[in-house]
Design a protein around this motif. Structure first.
Motif, mmCIF file in Angstrom:
data_model
loop_
_atom_site.group_PDB
_atom_site.id
_atom_site.type_symbol
_atom_site.label_atom_id
_atom_site.label_comp_id
_atom_site.label_asym_id
_atom_site.label_seq_id
_atom_site.Cartn_x
_atom_site.Cartn_y
_atom_site.Cartn_z
ATOM 1 N N GLY A 1 0.794 -1.221 0.000
ATOM 2 C CA GLY A 1 0.000 0.000 0.000
ATOM 3 C C GLY A 1 0.827 1.272 0.000
ATOM 4 N N VAL A 2 2.149 1.131 0.057
ATOM 5 C CA VAL A 2 3.017 2.306 0.111
ATOM 6 C C VAL A 2 3.854 2.381 -1.162
ATOM 7 C CG1 VAL A 2 4.797 3.532 1.408
ATOM 8 C CG2 VAL A 2 3.138 2.097 2.634
ATOM 9 N N THR A 3 3.670 3.469 -1.894
ATOM 10 C CA THR A 3 4.494 3.758 -3.070
ATOM 11 C C THR A 3 4.743 5.259 -3.111
ATOM 12 O OG1 THR A 3 2.618 4.071 -4.560
ATOM 13 C CG2 THR A 3 3.518 1.840 -4.419
ATOM 14 N N HIS A 4 5.850 5.640 -3.710
ATOM 15 C CA HIS A 4 6.131 7.052 -3.938
ATOM 16 C C HIS A 4 7.142 7.135 -5.073
ATOM 17 C CE1 HIS A 4 7.057 11.243 -3.400
ATOM 18 N NE2 HIS A 4 6.050 11.334 -2.549
ATOM 19 N N PRO A 5 6.670 7.276 -6.312
ATOM 20 C CA PRO A 5 7.562 7.232 -7.466
ATOM 21 C C PRO A 5 8.713 8.243 -7.424
ATOM 22 C CG PRO A 5 5.277 7.132 -8.170
ATOM 23 C CD PRO A 5 5.262 7.412 -6.704
ATOM 24 N N GLU A 6 8.451 9.458 -6.979
ATOM 25 C CA GLU A 6 9.507 10.473 -6.961
ATOM 26 C C GLU A 6 10.586 10.115 -5.943
ATOM 27 O OE1 GLU A 6 6.227 11.180 -6.576
ATOM 28 O OE2 GLU A 6 5.737 12.153 -8.493
ATOM 29 N N ALA A 7 10.187 9.730 -4.734
ATOM 30 C CA ALA A 7 11.165 9.355 -3.708
ATOM 31 C C ALA A 7 11.915 8.089 -4.131
ATOM 32 C CB ALA A 7 10.476 9.147 -2.363
ATOM 33 N N ALA A 8 11.209 7.168 -4.774
ATOM 34 C CA ALA A 8 11.862 5.945 -5.263
ATOM 35 C C ALA A 8 12.925 6.300 -6.299
ATOM 36 C CB ALA A 8 10.826 4.998 -5.862
ATOM 37 N N ALA A 9 12.601 7.207 -7.217
ATOM 38 C CA ALA A 9 13.563 7.617 -8.242
ATOM 39 C C ALA A 9 14.773 8.291 -7.605
ATOM 40 C CB ALA A 9 12.891 8.561 -9.244
ATOM 41 N N ARG A 10 14.558 9.087 -6.579
ATOM 42 C CA ARG A 10 15.662 9.760 -5.864
ATOM 43 C C ARG A 10 16.587 8.715 -5.224
ATOM 44 N NH1 ARG A 10 19.274 12.607 -3.980
ATOM 45 N NH2 ARG A 10 19.206 13.799 -2.067
ATOM 46 N N ALA A 11 16.008 7.713 -4.580
ATOM 47 C CA ALA A 11 16.809 6.660 -3.942
ATOM 48 C C ALA A 11 17.572 5.851 -4.988
ATOM 49 C CB ALA A 11 15.918 5.755 -3.100
ATOM 50 N N GLU A 12 16.899 5.509 -6.078
ATOM 51 C CA GLU A 12 17.566 4.732 -7.125
ATOM 52 C C GLU A 12 18.690 5.529 -7.782
ATOM 53 O OE1 GLU A 12 14.239 3.366 -9.493
ATOM 54 O OE2 GLU A 12 14.176 1.490 -8.361
ATOM 55 N N ALA A 13 18.505 6.835 -7.944
ATOM 56 C CA ALA A 13 19.546 7.682 -8.522
ATOM 57 C C ALA A 13 20.790 7.699 -7.630
ATOM 58 C CB ALA A 13 19.019 9.097 -8.733
ATOM 59 N N ALA A 14 20.600 7.461 -6.331
ATOM 60 C CA ALA A 14 21.712 7.414 -5.382
ATOM 61 C C ALA A 14 22.308 6.008 -5.278
ATOM 62 C CB ALA A 14 21.249 7.898 -4.012
ATOM 63 N N GLY A 15 21.762 5.055 -6.065
ATOM 64 C CA GLY A 15 22.324 3.711 -6.095
ATOM 65 C C GLY A 15 21.635 2.690 -5.215
ATOM 66 N N LEU A 16 20.522 3.061 -4.593
ATOM 67 C CA LEU A 16 19.801 2.121 -3.742
ATOM 68 C C LEU A 16 18.792 1.321 -4.566
ATOM 69 C CD1 LEU A 16 20.929 4.328 -1.801
ATOM 70 C CD2 LEU A 16 18.992 3.825 -0.335
ATOM 71 N N THR A 17 18.526 0.123 -4.141
ATOM 72 C CA THR A 17 17.444 -0.684 -4.715
ATOM 73 C C THR A 17 16.155 -0.282 -4.012
ATOM 74 O OG1 THR A 17 18.947 -2.526 -5.131
ATOM 75 C CG2 THR A 17 16.592 -3.040 -5.058
ATOM 76 N N VAL A 18 15.079 -0.153 -4.765
ATOM 77 C CA VAL A 18 13.794 0.243 -4.182
ATOM 78 C C VAL A 18 12.755 -0.825 -4.479
ATOM 79 C CG1 VAL A 18 11.943 1.957 -4.176
ATOM 80 C CG2 VAL A 18 14.331 2.696 -4.383
ATOM 81 N N ILE A 19 12.086 -1.254 -3.425
ATOM 82 C CA ILE A 19 10.957 -2.178 -3.531
ATOM 83 C C ILE A 19 9.740 -1.428 -3.007
ATOM 84 C CG2 ILE A 19 10.001 -4.406 -2.830
ATOM 85 C CD1 ILE A 19 12.639 -4.638 -4.445
ATOM 86 N N GLN A 20 8.649 -1.441 -3.776
ATOM 87 C CA GLN A 20 7.434 -0.748 -3.366
ATOM 88 C C GLN A 20 6.264 -1.726 -3.308
ATOM 89 O OE1 GLN A 20 6.962 3.440 -4.917
ATOM 90 N NE2 GLN A 20 8.221 2.604 -6.587
ATOM 91 N N ASN A 21 5.340 -1.435 -2.374
ATOM 92 C CA ASN A 21 4.079 -2.172 -2.295
ATOM 93 C C ASN A 21 4.282 -3.678 -2.092
ATOM 94 O OD1 ASN A 21 1.243 -2.234 -2.299
ATOM 95 N ND2 ASN A 21 1.173 -2.710 -4.478
ATOM 96 N N ARG A 22 5.274 -4.022 -1.276
ATOM 97 C CA ARG A 22 5.562 -5.429 -0.961
ATOM 98 C C ARG A 22 5.872 -5.548 0.521
ATOM 99 N NH1 ARG A 22 6.601 -9.254 -5.235
ATOM 100 N NH2 ARG A 22 5.843 -8.242 -7.100
#
Length: 159
Positions: free
Chosen positions: A109-130
């Motif tokens: 139930g938790v997603t945030h595309p902009e914050a996910a893109a920011r984290a991925e741009a910094a090299g982190l893996t992002v998992i949403q809604n799991r």
């Protein structure tokens, strides 16, 4: 951005991760954040509970921290049990950590595309809604599709 993470990616994260910071964890045992954190601790992960209203208390043998910035040890996964609008601030706090966590994991139930893109741009893996508890059980043979724990991996119902 990984909209639907592969089972291989999820399995790899769950195998390699050792420390989860659970953001928004509740001391109430009927809340999902509580039983997910407890489950992860029982599976051998170090779980650092984060909740400003519970800071200083203890859950699963660990002191509850007021915020992610109060966590002084390296974290593999930042597991977010907060509403989507809280995610950008949590991601920024994660990106301020040294060393950086490897994964930002947003619960069901938790997603945030902009914050996910920011984290991925910094090299982190992002998992949403799991949920890591559900994924662990599914990927390591603890659940059938119906959600029942059987301890048996099978494509057929056991009689």
């Amino acid at each position: 951005m990984t909209e639907t993470p592969s089972d291989d990616l999820l399995r790899d994260i769950l195998r390699r991760s050792k420390v989860f910071a659970c953001i928004g964890v509740s001391p109430n045992p009927v809340r999902p954040s509580h039983y997910v954190g407890r489950y992860l601790a029982l599976k051998g992960y170090r779980v650092i509970p984060v909740n400003p209203g519970q800071a200083g208390n203890r859950l699963w043998g660990a002191e509850v921290k007021a915020s992610l910035s109060d966590v002084t040890e390296p974290v593999d996964v930042v597991d977010i049990f907060r509403r989507p609008e809280a995610v950008p601030e949590i991601v920024e706090a994660a990106l301020a950590m040294d060393p950086l966590p490897k994964v930002i994991w947003m619960q069901i139930g938790v997603t945030h595309p902009e914050a996910a893109a920011r984290a991925e741009a910094a090299g982190l893996t992002v998992i949403q809604n799991r949920c890591p508890k559900i994924e662990y059980q599914r990927l390591f043979g603890e659940l059938r599709m119906g959600g029942f724990a059987t301890g048996i991996i099978s494509s057929k119902l056991q009689g």
